[in-house]
Structures are given as C-alpha cells and as structure tokens.
Enzyme design. Structure first.
Site, short mmCIF file in Angstrom:
data_model
loop_
_atom_site.label_atom_id
_atom_site.label_comp_id
_atom_site.label_asym_id
_atom_site.label_seq_id
_atom_site.Cartn_x
_atom_site.Cartn_y
_atom_site.Cartn_z
N ILE A 1 41.48 45.89 40.94
CA ILE A 1 40.46 46.72 40.27
C ILE A 1 40.11 47.95 41.11
O ILE A 1 39.98 49.06 40.59
CB ILE A 1 39.18 45.87 40.04
N SER B 1 30.36 44.42 41.56
CA SER B 1 29.70 43.11 41.53
C SER B 1 30.56 42.14 40.71
O SER B 1 31.78 42.32 40.59
CB SER B 1 28.30 43.30 40.92
N LYS C 1 27.32 38.16 45.48
CA LYS C 1 27.26 39.25 44.50
C LYS C 1 25.81 39.50 44.03
O LYS C 1 25.43 40.64 43.78
CB LYS C 1 28.17 38.95 43.31
C1 HXC Z 1 37.73 26.16 50.55
C2 HXC Z 1 38.27 27.90 51.98
C3 HXC Z 1 39.31 28.33 51.10
C4 HXC Z 1 39.51 27.59 49.88
C5 HXC Z 1 39.27 29.67 52.81
N1 HXC Z 1 38.30 28.76 53.02
N2 HXC Z 1 39.88 29.44 51.65
N3 HXC Z 1 37.49 26.83 51.71
N4 HXC Z 1 38.69 26.51 49.66
N5 HXC Z 1 40.43 27.93 49.01
C6 HXC Z 1 37.44 28.64 54.20
C7 HXC Z 1 38.28 28.33 55.43
O1 HXC Z 1 38.61 26.96 55.52
C8 HXC Z 1 37.34 28.79 56.56
O2 HXC Z 1 36.34 27.83 56.81
C9 HXC Z 1 36.66 29.99 55.94
O3 HXC Z 1 36.81 29.87 54.53
C10 HXC Z 1 37.28 31.29 56.39
O4 HXC Z 1 38.67 31.21 56.11
P1 HXC Z 1 39.70 32.32 56.67
O5 HXC Z 1 41.03 32.06 56.07
O6 HXC Z 1 39.58 32.42 58.16
O7 HXC Z 1 39.04 33.63 56.07
P2 HXC Z 1 39.58 35.10 56.04
O8 HXC Z 1 40.90 35.23 56.74
O9 HXC Z 1 38.46 35.92 56.48
O10 HXC Z 1 39.89 35.31 54.47
C11 HXC Z 1 38.86 35.43 53.53
C12 HXC Z 1 39.18 34.69 52.24
C13 HXC Z 1 40.61 35.03 51.71
C14 HXC Z 1 38.11 35.03 51.23
C15 HXC Z 1 39.13 33.18 52.53
O11 HXC Z 1 40.90 34.28 50.55
C16 HXC Z 1 40.78 36.50 51.44
O12 HXC Z 1 41.07 37.24 52.38
N6 HXC Z 1 40.64 36.97 50.19
C17 HXC Z 1 40.78 38.41 49.85
C18 HXC Z 1 41.40 38.59 48.51
C19 HXC Z 1 40.60 37.99 47.36
O13 HXC Z 1 40.00 36.93 47.53
N7 HXC Z 1 40.63 38.68 46.21
C20 HXC Z 1 39.94 38.19 45.01
C21 HXC Z 1 38.67 38.90 44.85
S1 HXC Z 1 38.06 38.50 43.23
P3 HXC Z 1 36.46 26.76 58.04
O14 HXC Z 1 35.22 25.95 57.91
O15 HXC Z 1 37.71 25.96 57.77
O16 HXC Z 1 36.53 27.57 59.29
C22 HXC Z 1 36.43 38.27 43.23
C23 HXC Z 1 35.70 37.95 41.91
C24 HXC Z 1 36.61 37.50 40.82
O17 HXC Z 1 35.84 38.42 44.21
C25 HXC Z 1 35.91 37.24 39.51
C26 HXC Z 1 36.96 36.94 38.46
C27 HXC Z 1 36.40 36.80 37.07
P1 NAP Z 2 41.89 42.11 45.07
O1 NAP Z 2 43.06 42.87 44.55
O2 NAP Z 2 42.17 40.98 45.99
O3 NAP Z 2 40.86 43.13 45.71
C1 NAP Z 2 40.13 42.89 46.88
C2 NAP Z 2 40.52 43.93 47.90
O4 NAP Z 2 39.63 43.84 49.00
C3 NAP Z 2 41.94 43.73 48.43
O5 NAP Z 2 42.63 44.95 48.43
C4 NAP Z 2 41.72 43.22 49.86
O6 NAP Z 2 42.77 43.69 50.71
C5 NAP Z 2 40.38 43.86 50.20
N1 NAP Z 2 39.66 43.08 51.21
C6 NAP Z 2 39.41 41.75 51.21
N2 NAP Z 2 38.73 41.41 52.29
C7 NAP Z 2 38.54 42.55 53.00
C8 NAP Z 2 37.91 42.84 54.24
N3 NAP Z 2 37.33 41.88 54.96
N4 NAP Z 2 37.89 44.14 54.66
C9 NAP Z 2 38.48 45.11 53.95
N5 NAP Z 2 39.09 44.88 52.77
C10 NAP Z 2 39.13 43.62 52.32
O7 NAP Z 2 41.05 41.46 43.88
P2 NAP Z 2 40.43 41.99 42.49
O8 NAP Z 2 40.42 40.81 41.63
O9 NAP Z 2 41.05 43.25 42.04
O10 NAP Z 2 38.90 42.26 42.91
C11 NAP Z 2 38.41 43.56 43.20
C12 NAP Z 2 36.89 43.60 43.08
O11 NAP Z 2 36.51 43.30 41.73
C13 NAP Z 2 36.17 42.60 43.94
O12 NAP Z 2 34.97 43.16 44.41
C14 NAP Z 2 35.88 41.47 43.00
O13 NAP Z 2 34.81 40.68 43.42
C15 NAP Z 2 35.58 42.24 41.74
N6 NAP Z 2 35.73 41.48 40.48
C16 NAP Z 2 36.97 41.11 40.07
C17 NAP Z 2 37.11 40.49 38.82
C18 NAP Z 2 38.47 40.15 38.29
O14 NAP Z 2 38.62 39.79 37.12
N7 NAP Z 2 39.52 40.27 39.06
C19 NAP Z 2 35.98 40.21 38.06
C20 NAP Z 2 34.72 40.55 38.56
C21 NAP Z 2 34.61 41.21 39.76
P3 NAP Z 2 43.16 42.96 52.08
O15 NAP Z 2 43.12 41.48 51.79
O16 NAP Z 2 44.50 43.50 52.39
O17 NAP Z 2 42.13 43.36 53.08
#
Ligand code: HXC
Ligand code: NAP
Length: 275
Positions: A26, A148, A166
């Site tokens: 997004i 958000s 959020k």
């Molecule tokens: C339970 C989990 C877990 C899982 C991680 N943890 N994944 N717990 N289930 N699936 C726990 C770990 O065990 C650890 O706790 C803690 O979280 C930190 O984990 P790390 O891997 O060290 O975290 P980090 O490297 O900082 O990565 C952050 C992350 C990862 C959130 C866990 O998934 C990430 O980087 N995501 C970025 C991309 C993303 O999520 N995009 C989607 C955004 S969409 P312990 O206790 O073991 O130390 C969104 C809204 C969508 O936000 C809405 C859709 C409608």
């Molecule tokens: P996404 O592609 O995973 O976007 C998240 C981005 O944030 C990635 O590019 C990720 O890149 C970056 N990011 C994660 N952790 C970070 C950190 N610690 N520092 C800097 N960058 C970081 O997922 P998405 O689904 O498009 O979501 C985008 C936004 O929309 C999010 O705020 C999410 O909550 C919101 N949202 C999504 C949906 C949906 O339907 N997908 C619905 C409601 C809201 P790196 O991991 O490489 O850092």
C-alpha cells in the site's frame, strides 16, 4: 487507476513526499500516486533490495527519488534518512507513516515481546517519524498521513497487538493535529480495508475464502493500493486544506458489518500457519 485520471498531473510538482515503509504494498502504491502527480519521493525501510526495486518503479514517473535504509524504531536512523532526503529531494511537504508489522496471534499466546514488536514499529515508529519530521514540516507548512487499519476501532480476532498500535496511532494523529495546527501542519489518518495483493492481506486471510471475504464487503470487492493512493493525494492536497484530525476510512464498508468474517477465517489461517 492512478490519481492522475482525476487530478491535475502537476498537483504535487515541486513538493516532496516521504513514505516510511514505502518499499512495498500500500505504501508503495501511495508513493506511486504522488510521483505520478509530480512529487519528488523518498522512501525508507529495512530491506535494501525492496527499496531499490521500488525506487526503479518510482523513477519511471520521471521524478526525483531518494532511498534511505532505516528502521523506524531507530530514531537516529530516521533522522539521518530525513536529512538525506532533504539534501537529495528537498524539504518534506508530506510525511506518510506507513511502516508496520502484523501477524495473527491469540492474545494468550502472544509474548510481551511480540506485542512490543508491533507497537514499536507501528506506534513508536510513527511517533519517531513525526517527531523527526517536525522542522521540515514546519518549514513547508506540510501535512502528515498515518496509515491506520480497521483494527483501530473494531476488534479483530488475534490482533490485540495491532488494534492497540493502530488505535494509538489514530489518537496520536488527533493530538498532533490539535498541537501542530498552530504551525500550519495538518495530520490525518487513512484506514484501508482489505487491499488486494498485499502482505497484510496475505498474512490475515485465506485465499480460498476470498469469495466469502468479498461477500462481507458492502461494495463487494477488495481494495487496491491506488484506492488508498488517491485518498492520500486528496488529503495532502490543497483540496483538503481545512481537514485535520480526521480518520478517513477507505474500506468499501468492510468494517460496517463487524469483524465476524475475519474472526472465523483467521482461526483457519492460524491453524494452517501453525501446521
Ligand atoms: C507470534 C510472533 C510472530 C508470529 C513474530 N513474533 N512473529 N509471535 N506469532 N507469527 C514474535 C517473536 O517471537 C518475538 O517475540 C517478537 O515477535 C519479535 O519478533 P522478531 O522476528 O524479532 O521481530 P522483527 O524482526 O522486528 O519483525 C517484526 C514482525 C515481522 C512484525 C514480527 O513480521 C515483520 O517484520 N513484518 C513486516 C511486514 C508486515 O508485517 N507487513 C504486513 C503489514 S499489514 P519473542 O518473545 O519470541 O522474542 C498490517 C495490517 C493489515 O499491518 C490489515 C489487513 C486487513
Ligand atoms: P507491507 O508491504 O509489508 O508494508 C509494510 C512496509 O513497512 C514494508 O515495506 C516493510 O519493509 C516496512 N517496514 C516494516 N517494519 C519496518 C520498520 N521497523 N522500519 C521501517 N520499515 C518497516 O504491507 P501492506 O499490507 O502493504 O501494509 C502497508 C500499510 O497498510 C501498513 O501500515 C498496514 O498496517 C496498513 N494496512 C494494510 C492493509 C492491507 O489490506 N494490506 C489493511 C489495513 C491497513 P521492510 O520489512 O523491508 O522494512
């Protein structure tokens, strides 16, 4: 459909937009809409290859693009990223706080560090960006957009960490709008619904249940990154110059019937993920 279909193509010419987490999904869609409307764009994230690929796409719009590697949890890294973007593409007119993390986890099984990881990225990361951007936004009389999610106001199963983060973002946005209005800085939130082809939707829903998911959305479709990019372009533009402190929901009405479908399908997804 890019916002250029409806807005003047030079709406953001001479302006600079910084998108945290702008390397994918997004947030990249938002960045593209601003680039298509003439803005110079800066993006940050943690994965260099993702940022480089995104930058190549953004440059195809013919605008200046700055890439900075920064984790939003690290305020010093963010400060450095903002200085780099200022030097390369100019002072920031728009800050988009989009970086976020998400996964499904039942509250009783979520570790405190798991909860903290999401709150640190989403909420603290958005504050870090807001705080570090102040001087530039004060100079440009710019605006902030927070990305958000429906979890901010409607409880979703296995999303206690995301809901808290959020909801915190939306309240922070209102505080910033209240406090920084006197500097001419606006702040608003966008609440996307389920957006097609994104990491977020992949993590939270089962593709086999897509028809059921869509049937629960009043507009009967998933959203696109451009749907969110168009709202972002509007909110950052002079068309919205008297709008601040607003939570703008762009979800096809998904949250109106409640989160029941997410609640039932999420359990299935979680079971499959846990093998
Ligand atoms: C339970 C989990 C877990 C899982 C991680 N943890 N994944 N717990 N289930 N699936 C726990 C770990 O065990 C650890 O706790 C803690 O979280 C930190 O984990 P790390 O891997 O060290 O975290 P980090 O490297 O900082 O990565 C952050 C992350 C990862 C959130 C866990 O998934 C990430 O980087 N995501 C970025 C991309 C993303 O999520 N995009 C989607 C955004 S969409 P312990 O206790 O073991 O130390 C969104 C809204 C969508 O936000 C809405 C859709 C409608
Ligand atoms: P996404 O592609 O995973 O976007 C998240 C981005 O944030 C990635 O590019 C990720 O890149 C970056 N990011 C994660 N952790 C970070 C950190 N610690 N520092 C800097 N960058 C970081 O997922 P998405 O689904 O498009 O979501 C985008 C936004 O929309 C999010 O705020 C999410 O909550 C919101 N949202 C999504 C949906 C949906 O339907 N997908 C619905 C409601 C809201 P790196 O991991 O490489 O850092």
């Amino acid at each position: 459909m890019l916002a250029t279909q409806y807005f003047a193509k030079d709406l953001f010419k001479g302006k600079t937009v910084f998108v945290t987490g702008g390397g994918s999904g997004i947030n990249l869609g938002v960045a593209k809409n601003f680039a298509a409307l003439g803005a110079n764009v800066a993006i940050c994230g943690r994965t260099q290859e993702k940022l480089d690929a995104a930058a190549a796409e953004l440059r195809s719009f013919g605008t200046e693009v700055c890439v900075a590697s920064a984790d939003v949890r690290d305020s010093a890294a963010l400060e450095a990223a903002f200085e780099k973007s200022r030097a390369e593409v100019g002072a920031m007119d728009v800050l988009v706080c989009g970086a976020a993390g998400n996964f499904l986890a039942p509250a009783e099984k979520l570790s405190p560090n798991g909860f903290k990881a999401v709150v640190d990225i989403d909420l603290l990361g958005s504050f870090n960006a807001t705080h570090s951007a102040f001087e530039q936004l004060n100079e440009t009389k710019g605006s902030i957009l927070y990305i958000s999610a429906g979890m901010a106001y409607m409880p979703h199963a296995f999303q206690v960490h995301v809901g808290a983060a959020k909801a915190g973002i939306d309240m922070m946005m209102k505080n910033i709008a209240l406090e920084w209005g006197r500097f001419g800085i606006r702040a608003n939130s966008i609440v996307p619904g389920p957006i097609e082809g994104t990491e977020g939707l992949k993590r939270l829903s089962d593709p086999a249940e897509k028809a059921r998911l869509i049937s629960a959305v009043p507009l009967r479709r998933t959203g696109t990154a451009d749907d969110i990019g168009q709202v972002a372009a509007f909110l950052a533009s002079p068309l919205a110059s008297y709008m601040t402190g607003c939570v703008v929901v762009c979800d096809g009405g998904q949250n109106l019937p409640g989160s029941a479908l997410f609640n039932t399908t999420a359990e299935q997804v979680l079971r499959a993920q846990q093998g």
